[in-house]
Design a protein around this motif. Sequence first.
Motif, mmCIF file in Angstrom:
data_model
loop_
_atom_site.group_PDB
_atom_site.id
_atom_site.type_symbol
_atom_site.label_atom_id
_atom_site.label_comp_id
_atom_site.label_asym_id
_atom_site.label_seq_id
_atom_site.Cartn_x
_atom_site.Cartn_y
_atom_site.Cartn_z
ATOM 1 N N ASP A 48 0.849 -1.190 0.000
ATOM 2 C CA ASP A 48 0.000 0.000 0.000
ATOM 3 C C ASP A 48 0.887 1.244 0.000
ATOM 4 O O ASP A 48 1.484 1.605 1.007
ATOM 5 C CB ASP A 48 -0.906 -0.003 1.237
ATOM 6 N N LEU A 49 0.965 1.904 -1.132
ATOM 7 C CA LEU A 49 1.824 3.082 -1.272
ATOM 8 C C LEU A 49 1.047 4.389 -1.194
ATOM 9 O O LEU A 49 1.582 5.455 -1.507
ATOM 10 C CB LEU A 49 2.575 3.026 -2.605
ATOM 11 N N THR A 50 -0.186 4.326 -0.753
ATOM 12 C CA THR A 50 -1.038 5.501 -0.729
ATOM 13 C C THR A 50 -0.380 6.656 0.024
ATOM 14 O O THR A 50 -0.006 6.518 1.199
ATOM 15 C CB THR A 50 -2.391 5.180 -0.070
ATOM 16 N N ASN A 51 -0.209 7.774 -0.691
ATOM 17 C CA ASN A 51 0.355 9.013 -0.147
ATOM 18 C C ASN A 51 1.801 8.893 0.328
ATOM 19 O O ASN A 51 2.302 9.786 1.009
ATOM 20 C CB ASN A 51 -0.515 9.550 0.993
ATOM 21 N N MET A 52 2.488 7.812 -0.020
ATOM 22 C CA MET A 52 3.904 7.732 0.295
ATOM 23 C C MET A 52 4.699 8.638 -0.639
ATOM 24 O O MET A 52 4.352 8.801 -1.813
ATOM 25 C CB MET A 52 4.413 6.295 0.167
ATOM 26 N N ASN A 53 5.766 9.223 -0.099
ATOM 27 C CA ASN A 53 6.657 10.053 -0.897
ATOM 28 C C ASN A 53 7.797 9.203 -1.443
ATOM 29 O O ASN A 53 8.475 8.511 -0.665
ATOM 30 C CB ASN A 53 7.225 11.195 -0.059
ATOM 31 N N VAL A 54 7.993 9.255 -2.746
ATOM 32 C CA VAL A 54 8.980 8.407 -3.409
ATOM 33 C C VAL A 54 9.910 9.266 -4.260
ATOM 34 O O VAL A 54 9.468 10.185 -4.957
ATOM 35 C CB VAL A 54 8.297 7.358 -4.311
ATOM 36 N N LEU A 55 11.193 8.962 -4.195
ATOM 37 C CA LEU A 55 12.181 9.539 -5.110
ATOM 38 C C LEU A 55 12.613 8.449 -6.078
ATOM 39 O O LEU A 55 13.092 7.397 -5.654
ATOM 40 C CB LEU A 55 13.392 10.056 -4.345
ATOM 41 N N ASP A 56 12.432 8.692 -7.374
ATOM 42 C CA ASP A 56 12.937 7.793 -8.414
ATOM 43 C C ASP A 56 14.131 8.492 -9.053
ATOM 44 O O ASP A 56 13.980 9.363 -9.915
ATOM 45 C CB ASP A 56 11.840 7.499 -9.442
ATOM 46 N N ALA B 41 0.185 2.978 -7.883
ATOM 47 C CA ALA B 41 -0.044 2.313 -6.607
ATOM 48 C C ALA B 41 -0.373 3.309 -5.495
ATOM 49 O O ALA B 41 -0.554 2.898 -4.345
ATOM 50 C CB ALA B 41 1.168 1.486 -6.216
ATOM 51 N N GLY B 42 -0.441 4.599 -5.827
ATOM 52 C CA GLY B 42 -0.866 5.594 -4.861
ATOM 53 C C GLY B 42 0.200 6.527 -4.348
ATOM 54 O O GLY B 42 -0.090 7.435 -3.558
ATOM 55 N N ALA B 43 1.459 6.331 -4.771
ATOM 56 C CA ALA B 43 2.561 7.150 -4.260
ATOM 57 C C ALA B 43 2.600 8.518 -4.930
ATOM 58 O O ALA B 43 2.085 8.719 -6.036
ATOM 59 C CB ALA B 43 3.886 6.432 -4.482
ATOM 60 N N GLN B 44 3.239 9.456 -4.221
ATOM 61 C CA GLN B 44 3.579 10.756 -4.785
ATOM 62 C C GLN B 44 5.064 10.698 -5.154
ATOM 63 O O GLN B 44 5.916 10.557 -4.278
ATOM 64 C CB GLN B 44 3.319 11.868 -3.776
ATOM 65 N N VAL B 45 5.370 10.762 -6.431
ATOM 66 C CA VAL B 45 6.708 10.439 -6.933
ATOM 67 C C VAL B 45 7.405 11.685 -7.491
ATOM 68 O O VAL B 45 6.833 12.427 -8.293
ATOM 69 C CB VAL B 45 6.635 9.360 -8.038
ATOM 70 N N TYR B 46 8.627 11.893 -7.045
ATOM 71 C CA TYR B 46 9.523 12.865 -7.670
ATOM 72 C C TYR B 46 10.503 12.060 -8.511
ATOM 73 O O TYR B 46 11.343 11.318 -7.979
ATOM 74 C CB TYR B 46 10.244 13.690 -6.624
ATOM 75 N N ALA B 47 10.383 12.149 -9.838
ATOM 76 C CA ALA B 47 11.163 11.319 -10.764
ATOM 77 C C ALA B 47 12.123 12.195 -11.541
ATOM 78 O O ALA B 47 11.706 13.116 -12.254
ATOM 79 C CB ALA B 47 10.229 10.574 -11.717
ATOM 80 N N ILE B 48 13.429 11.898 -11.406
ATOM 81 C CA ILE B 48 14.438 12.729 -12.061
ATOM 82 C C ILE B 48 15.411 11.874 -12.865
ATOM 83 O O ILE B 48 15.636 10.704 -12.560
ATOM 84 C CB ILE B 48 15.226 13.577 -11.042
ATOM 85 N N ASP B 49 15.984 12.495 -13.883
ATOM 86 C CA ASP B 49 17.026 11.848 -14.678
ATOM 87 C C ASP B 49 17.921 12.935 -15.246
ATOM 88 O O ASP B 49 17.457 14.051 -15.534
ATOM 89 C CB ASP B 49 16.423 11.014 -15.809
ATOM 90 N N ILE B 50 19.191 12.611 -15.417
ATOM 91 C CA ILE B 50 20.131 13.577 -15.971
ATOM 92 C C ILE B 50 19.982 13.729 -17.488
ATOM 93 O O ILE B 50 20.411 14.728 -18.061
ATOM 94 C CB ILE B 50 21.584 13.169 -15.625
ATOM 95 N N SER B 51 19.333 12.762 -18.131
ATOM 96 C CA SER B 51 19.194 12.782 -19.586
ATOM 97 C C SER B 51 18.060 13.713 -20.018
ATOM 98 O O SER B 51 16.889 13.466 -19.732
ATOM 99 C CB SER B 51 18.921 11.375 -20.122
ATOM 100 N N GLU B 52 18.411 14.774 -20.721
ATOM 101 C CA GLU B 52 17.392 15.681 -21.248
ATOM 102 C C GLU B 52 16.501 14.970 -22.258
ATOM 103 O O GLU B 52 15.307 15.276 -22.363
ATOM 104 C CB GLU B 52 18.066 16.893 -21.899
ATOM 105 N N ILE B 53 17.087 14.027 -22.999
ATOM 106 C CA ILE B 53 16.309 13.297 -24.004
ATOM 107 C C ILE B 53 15.252 12.432 -23.336
ATOM 108 O O ILE B 53 14.084 12.421 -23.743
ATOM 109 C CB ILE B 53 17.240 12.435 -24.878
ATOM 110 N N ALA B 54 15.643 11.701 -22.277
ATOM 111 C CA ALA B 54 14.688 10.847 -21.576
ATOM 112 C C ALA B 54 13.552 11.662 -20.976
ATOM 113 O O ALA B 54 12.375 11.307 -21.102
ATOM 114 C CB ALA B 54 15.399 10.040 -20.490
ATOM 115 N N ILE B 55 13.884 12.766 -20.321
ATOM 116 C CA ILE B 55 12.852 13.580 -19.683
ATOM 117 C C ILE B 55 11.951 14.241 -20.722
ATOM 118 O O ILE B 55 10.728 14.348 -20.529
ATOM 119 C CB ILE B 55 13.491 14.624 -18.753
ATOM 120 N N ALA B 56 12.516 14.653 -21.841
ATOM 121 C CA ALA B 56 11.689 15.229 -22.913
ATOM 122 C C ALA B 56 10.692 14.204 -23.435
ATOM 123 O O ALA B 56 9.519 14.540 -23.708
ATOM 124 C CB ALA B 56 12.586 15.736 -24.046
#
Length: 206
Positions: free
Chosen positions: A33-41, A56-71
């Motif tokens: 149960d990930l409801t309202n859990m804070n996650v860093l990817d 699954a209910g988490a609040q995710v901050y997802a980062i990557d150094i690749s500008e291409i991937a994030i775009a």
Amino acid sequence: MNGGYDDGYKACECFWGKQPGSLLIVLDEYCSDLTNMNVLDAGCGEGKNAIHLARAGAQVYAIDISEIAIAKVMKSYPYFEGITWGCADIRQVRMPKRGYDIVVAYGLLHCLAGRSEVQEVVMKLQDATKEGGFNVVCVFNDRRQDLSAHPGFSPTLLSHEYYQCLYDSWDLLHCTDTDLHETHPHNNIPHVHSMTRIVARKREVK
């Protein structure tokens, strides 16, 4: 960064596929149960793990150094509920101490420039994890690496035992050293990587 995956991101609509990494399925066994859990990817790539966690209910901050991937992510999932996307270098990101219930580092650590950077980043991720929280780590180790499908990529290769020791003060829920056989869609070259996979829980201070 000591190499990277931008060639694959440029060549393929979806380099990593849509299914979450196997360790995310392992994590489900310990934290369903990930409801309202804070996650860093950290090192989210094209976002498949972040999307799984947000669903699954988490609040995710997802980062990557690749500008291409994030775009690519921003084009495909610009307003995916529960996810904040960012293009950032984990070495420079300031993170709240004990700010996250779960920290994911999938394919990130072997892209760093040497043992000292690996140790610094792992300690940073651990400090950002709440007591009772989880780290999910998937990383190349030094036992067996076929890099024929990755020309120009020189990953930092450390031992499985080294990564295990970095978590010796945590509860190791899952810790394996196994081979991954894969073929990337941009060049169709079969190859193999020895992988350390860790799911660990941060012990609570009594």
